[in-house]
Design an enzyme around this catalytic site. Sequence first.
Site, mmCIF file in Angstrom:
data_model
loop_
_atom_site.group_PDB
_atom_site.id
_atom_site.type_symbol
_atom_site.label_atom_id
_atom_site.label_comp_id
_atom_site.label_asym_id
_atom_site.label_seq_id
_atom_site.Cartn_x
_atom_site.Cartn_y
_atom_site.Cartn_z
ATOM 1 N N LEU A 1 4.305 -4.872 4.627
ATOM 2 C CA LEU A 1 4.676 -3.812 5.547
ATOM 3 C C LEU A 1 6.153 -3.483 5.422
ATOM 4 C CD1 LEU A 1 3.908 -2.053 8.080
ATOM 5 C CD2 LEU A 1 4.754 -3.976 9.440
ATOM 6 N N CYS A 2 6.479 -2.199 5.447
ATOM 7 C CA CYS A 2 7.861 -1.732 5.434
ATOM 8 C C CYS A 2 8.102 -0.998 6.745
ATOM 9 C CB CYS A 2 8.099 -0.806 4.242
ATOM 10 S SG CYS A 2 9.790 -0.184 4.179
ATOM 11 N N ILE A 3 8.850 -1.639 7.618
ATOM 12 C CA ILE A 3 9.193 -1.055 8.919
ATOM 13 C C ILE A 3 10.605 -1.524 9.258
ATOM 14 C CG2 ILE A 3 8.113 -2.933 10.199
ATOM 15 C CD1 ILE A 3 7.273 -0.940 12.342
#
Length: 184
Positions: free
Chosen positions: A102-104
């Site tokens: 995940l890229c957040i």
Amino acid sequence: MSTTPNAAASGQNSGSARLLQRQLMEMKRAKDLPGISVGLVKDTNIFEWEVMLMINDDCKYYGGAYFRAYMTFPAEYPLMPPKLVFQTPVPFHPNIYPSGELCISILHPPEEDRYGYESASERWSPVQTPETILVSVISLFSEPNDESPANLDAAKLLRAEREGGPKEFRKRVRKCVRESLGED
């Protein structure tokens, strides 16, 4: 009396472990976290959680979906962020790398963004908890961020669809949802 580096790391590790144990128990008892289930991958490792996200019908993941992920916490937690990696099937999503990671912003290390895209206030802070992270992830399924994509193909298809183009993003998402439900 001086503390050796290993003793300091061990103290941090045990403090992190106690904090994670408390946060895990709080999340398991919480009644106001619909769509989120957490547990340990192995009973002997508090630093690796298994997460199940049940995405409802009201978001972009039309028809609801079940996605399993592992959230891995570093020994320096809560000073440094955990990593969240979706397991197979990996959701087709602008903010999820094809590898499942995940890229957040809130999971990016608490330092200045070398690219100047994110402000320090958008990045990891020790006030974040596993609960706030997972609530943010659920919200990301409702409103994907195509401005800084991890999956360029998903972002391009989403943008094209938002601009009135073909419903290819929706088609790929539906396939992903069916896979998550064991229908494909």
